[in-house]
Design a protein around this motif. Structure first.
Motif, short mmCIF file in Angstrom:
data_model
loop_
_atom_site.label_atom_id
_atom_site.label_comp_id
_atom_site.label_asym_id
_atom_site.label_seq_id
_atom_site.Cartn_x
_atom_site.Cartn_y
_atom_site.Cartn_z
N ALA A 1 28.66 36.90 36.53
CA ALA A 1 29.14 36.91 35.03
C ALA A 1 28.48 35.87 34.39
CB ALA A 1 30.53 36.65 35.13
N LYS A 2 28.41 34.57 34.69
CA LYS A 2 27.79 33.62 34.31
C LYS A 2 26.37 33.76 33.77
CE LYS A 2 27.01 28.47 34.28
NZ LYS A 2 27.32 27.26 35.15
N SER A 3 25.51 34.17 34.58
CA SER A 3 24.02 34.73 34.31
C SER A 3 24.00 35.75 33.29
CB SER A 3 23.57 35.13 35.69
OG SER A 3 23.17 34.14 36.66
N LEU A 4 24.94 36.79 33.21
CA LEU A 4 24.73 37.86 32.32
C LEU A 4 25.67 37.48 31.01
CD1 LEU A 4 26.17 40.85 34.43
CD2 LEU A 4 23.69 39.85 33.90
N SER A 5 26.12 36.11 30.99
CA SER A 5 26.76 35.54 29.56
C SER A 5 27.96 36.39 29.46
CB SER A 5 25.77 35.48 28.70
OG SER A 5 24.69 34.52 28.97
N ILE A 6 28.85 36.67 30.30
CA ILE A 6 29.89 37.70 30.09
C ILE A 6 31.00 37.02 30.32
CG2 ILE A 6 28.73 40.00 29.89
CD1 ILE A 6 30.01 40.57 32.94
N PRO A 7 32.26 37.17 29.62
CA PRO A 7 33.52 36.56 30.37
C PRO A 7 33.94 37.08 31.61
CG PRO A 7 33.62 37.51 27.99
CD PRO A 7 32.40 37.70 28.50
N HIS A 8 34.58 36.16 32.27
CA HIS A 8 35.05 36.63 33.60
C HIS A 8 36.52 36.08 33.83
CE1 HIS A 8 35.56 36.31 37.91
NE2 HIS A 8 34.77 37.24 38.17
N ILE A 9 37.45 37.04 34.52
CA ILE A 9 38.77 36.70 34.68
C ILE A 9 38.93 36.88 36.23
CG2 ILE A 9 39.67 36.92 32.52
CD1 ILE A 9 40.83 39.55 33.41
N THR A 10 39.84 36.18 36.68
CA THR A 10 40.11 36.56 38.37
C THR A 10 41.76 36.85 38.29
OG1 THR A 10 38.64 34.61 39.05
CG2 THR A 10 40.27 35.60 40.67
N ALA B 1 16.52 44.97 39.97
CA ALA B 1 16.63 44.86 38.78
C ALA B 1 17.39 43.46 38.59
CB ALA B 1 17.36 45.81 38.40
N LEU B 2 18.45 43.27 39.52
CA LEU B 2 19.40 42.02 39.25
C LEU B 2 18.43 40.80 39.91
CD1 LEU B 2 22.43 43.33 41.12
CD2 LEU B 2 22.32 42.53 38.82
N GLU B 3 17.40 40.90 40.74
CA GLU B 3 16.69 39.82 41.09
C GLU B 3 15.65 39.45 39.64
OE1 GLU B 3 14.58 41.37 44.69
OE2 GLU B 3 16.12 40.49 45.98
N ALA B 4 15.02 40.49 39.15
CA ALA B 4 14.18 40.42 38.26
C ALA B 4 15.08 39.64 37.18
CB ALA B 4 13.75 41.68 37.36
N PHE B 5 16.50 39.80 36.94
CA PHE B 5 17.21 38.89 35.95
C PHE B 5 17.67 37.72 36.35
CE2 PHE B 5 20.92 38.55 33.14
CZ PHE B 5 20.31 39.13 32.00
N GLY B 6 17.14 37.23 37.69
CA GLY B 6 17.22 36.02 38.26
C GLY B 6 18.53 35.96 39.00
N LEU B 7 18.90 37.17 39.42
CA LEU B 7 20.09 36.99 40.41
C LEU B 7 19.68 37.52 41.88
CD1 LEU B 7 22.72 38.41 38.05
CD2 LEU B 7 22.96 36.27 39.07
N ASN B 8 19.44 36.29 42.75
CA ASN B 8 19.25 36.84 44.18
C ASN B 8 19.94 36.25 45.09
OD1 ASN B 8 17.52 37.75 46.42
ND2 ASN B 8 16.25 36.00 46.23
N LEU B 9 21.27 36.97 45.00
CA LEU B 9 22.42 36.30 45.64
C LEU B 9 22.80 37.00 46.95
CD1 LEU B 9 24.71 35.98 42.61
CD2 LEU B 9 23.30 34.26 43.54
N TRP B 10 22.00 38.37 47.27
CA TRP B 10 22.67 39.15 48.40
C TRP B 10 21.26 39.29 49.51
CZ3 TRP B 10 22.57 40.18 43.14
CH2 TRP B 10 23.91 40.26 42.44
#
Length: 343
Positions: A50-59, A170-179
């Motif tokens: 959520a932070k990387s995508l710049s979107i709000p996040h709730i739990t 696509a997520l990795e290209a966006f800088g998200l390599n969490l998996w």
């Protein structure tokens, strides 16, 4: 601009769903639900995405409700001698029930999205679920019990994704390599890596009883609730041929075995019937009685008050009380029900 709340589990599918929706111009909000005491870093991953995508996040903490609405009925089902489908129960009661309601209310969203492999479409003038592009990942079977009224507010971005690897790249290209080190789980989520017997043993005591084949005792079991119809492995009975669980008797604390051919059935009676497409509009439905089993033509289908009696044109392997029978016409999911009786 549509406001969409995305149920973000921290996995690839829901993360990519959020990315796709943002790229499509939606106002996206991430929502992560606590269903039990997770032992992994799924919540933290969802927050990072959520932070990387710049979107709000709730739990949203739903652990108490999840226990009451999913875990407790699951355990009670096995105690009653049936085999509940926890994913279908969760989807109906929690993910597309309570969780959806709370998330949409808190965020004032127009639509609710998840990472399920399914599509929303229209057929015969009704909103229906439809098979995804990647049918190897099809999850519509588990969605057969969700309320029809919720369908117009749902969106499934993964429904048009051909391969999961595309989403990961696509997520990795966006800088998200969490998996990179995460394995895709096929287990029930709240088992936390345990097998069924080990999990149930935490709640149900050892209860030795007899295993019966052709009227005679051929072995012992540690509790009838550790077994399911159609089970072959783990019986610890040596008869020189494979045998299968054909009957479970909580009253007698007995397991009944049969040869494979006798575990097939061509008739089921359904309770908790749920119609996505009104029954009078069904023309040539196919029935699916297990996840990933073939869809079979019907010879007869009849409504009897709150139940649905279904006769199949061919026998299928081990229809099991507590499991879901889903109905399809072409690529569309018509609805489903819970198997109460098979014969």
């Amino acid at each position: 601009m549509k406001k969409v709340v995305v149920a973000m589990s921290g996995g690839i599918d829901s993360s990519f769903s959020a990315l796709l929706l943002k790229q499509q111009g939606c106002k996206v909000i991430g929502a992560t639900f606590l269903f039990f005491d997770q032992i992994d870093s799924s919540v933290e991953r969802a927050k990072k995405v959520a932070k990387s995508l710049s979107i709000p996040h709730i739990t949203i903490d739903l652990r108490e409700e999840f226990k009451t609405m999913v875990i407790d009925p699951f355990i009670q089902g096995y105690k009653n001698g049936i085999t509940p489908n926890p994913c279908a129960i969760c989807n109906k009661s929690i993910k597309f029930g309570l969780a959806m309601d709370i998330a949409m209310e808190e965020t004032k969203a127009d639509l609710y999205a998840t990472g399920h492999y399914a599509k929303i479409s229209t057929y015969k003038g009704n909103y229906l679920l439809a098979l995804p592009k990647n049918q190897k990942k099809d999850q519509t079977y588990f969605l057969a019990l969700i309320e029809k009224e919720r369908l117009p507010r749902l969106i499934f971005p993964m429904g048009d994704v051909a391969e999961k690897e595309m989403a990961k790249k696509a997520l990795e290209a966006f800088g998200l390599n969490l998996w990179a080190k995460q394995k895709e789980s096929q287990d029930v989520c709240f088992f936390k890596g345990l097998d069924l017997k080990t999990y149930l043993s935490k709640y149900l005591p050892r209860l030795e009883g007899n295993i019966i084949y052709q009227g005679r005792v051929v072995g012992k079991h540690e509790g009838y609730y550790f077994y399911t119809i159609g089970q072959r492995k783990g019986l610890q009975v040596r008869m020189g041929k494979p045998l299968y669980v054909a009957g479970i008797s909580p009253q007698e604390n007995r397991i009944y075995l049969e040869d494979k051919g006798k575990v097939f059935s061509d008739k089921v009676v359904l309770s908790q019937v749920n119609f996505h497409l009104p029954f009078e509009l069904w023309e040539a439905p196919l029935a699916q009685v297990r996840y990933r089993s073939e869809r079979v033509e019907l010879s007869k289908i009849e409504r009897q008050k709150e139940k649905l009696v279904v006769e199949l044109k061919k026998k299928v392997f081990a229809p099991t009380s507590g499991q879901v029978c889903a109905f399809y016409e072409k690529e569309y999911l018509l609805g489903g029900g819970t198997i109460a009786i098979s014969s």
